[in-house]
Scaffold this active site. Sequence first.
Site, mmCIF file in Angstrom:
data_model
loop_
_atom_site.group_PDB
_atom_site.id
_atom_site.type_symbol
_atom_site.label_atom_id
_atom_site.label_comp_id
_atom_site.label_asym_id
_atom_site.label_seq_id
_atom_site.Cartn_x
_atom_site.Cartn_y
_atom_site.Cartn_z
ATOM 1 N N TYR A 173 50.993 20.368 74.348
ATOM 2 C CA TYR A 173 50.717 21.788 74.526
ATOM 3 C C TYR A 173 49.507 22.208 73.693
ATOM 4 C CZ TYR A 173 51.341 26.865 74.294
ATOM 5 O OH TYR A 173 51.140 28.228 74.348
ATOM 6 N N ASN A 198 54.312 33.150 66.605
ATOM 7 C CA ASN A 198 55.519 33.542 67.328
ATOM 8 C C ASN A 198 55.505 35.052 67.566
ATOM 9 O OD1 ASN A 198 57.066 30.939 67.291
ATOM 10 N ND2 ASN A 198 56.824 31.224 65.096
#
Length: 369
Positions: free
Chosen positions: A103, A132
């Site tokens: 990723y 996040n």
Amino acid sequence: MKILVTGAKGFVGKNLVAQLKNLGYNEIYEYDREAEEKLLYDYTKECDFVYHLAGVNRPQSEEEYMEGNYGFTRKLIEALIQNENRAPILYASSIQAELDNPYGRSKKAAEDLLFEFEKNHGNKVLVYRLPNLFGKWSRPNYNSVVATFCYNIANDLPIEIRDPNVVLRLVYIDDVVDEFIRAMNGQETRKGQFCEIPRAYTIRLGDLAEMIYSFKQACEDLSVPKLSDEFVKKLHATYLSYLPKDKFGYKLKMNVDHRGSFTEFLKTPDRGQISINIIKPGIVKGNHWHNTKNEKFLVVSGKGVIRLRRVDSSEVIEYHVSGEELQVVDIPPGYTHNIENTGDADMVVIIWANEPFDPNKPDTYYLEV
């Protein structure tokens, strides 16, 4: 301004598009994976700014990372080149781009492609390596621990914590959206080659779970968390967005007698308590005083009179109150007080007290006004 948003149906995309519309931007081209590829060419012909939010983070195979993140970025760039469009591009990358995993490598490849495009064609490129994220509309049990914890706890489902001491760096979705809109207007927050969201929070995983559980308990005991803490306020709002539809409403305990009723509504640790007092016609309630507790009375329906007397004086002070002309009456400590319904219908009084009621220390003493 005509704005293209790729990944418009994703977590960031939905919040961004909604706020752009709130601010009056009406020409928004929403492109997502279900859209026809031809639309990408059409949109890049007209757009004045590009929010490139589309990406792949949970594919069936590792190859899809590169195809979805690098490959689609290449298609977007090619469409802009074909249309000779010099629109700026804001790219939502990830802190994973710093790591050597499938990723991260795909996001880094897309970043490099965009920087090369900026160098060769002059389009301004803004790359945000996002940590996040949390906030409303994030998909639970997908790639956000906050969304998963909020959803599971709100729905009485278990959560899994492998290491409670893991430290998370979190950014709130509204802060992301605000920064992205500022960036579109040339006011991005720079940090070297990259851009960043200027406000972020850190918290241990175990503390995060504990805080969300406290929100659930707060709903049950009528308390409200300390919302002066910016992170608590944002996390609490996020938790409420995951409540199941049948838990939006909840009944309150009404203490009913022949005089009317008294119902606690909200309690806070540092801002006191709000209650609802309903008084029948001709009824007098109160006739007590407090050492430290103080209150505010607000009659919102009906009419009556509030009487106060300092406990060491014979002078009675009267305030005639009515729901037709709202006014707040302060009840200071050291004044015995009552309230009488002088009308012919129920009187509704909102009462604020500076502290939640403590049955072990009520600070309430009977004395006729």
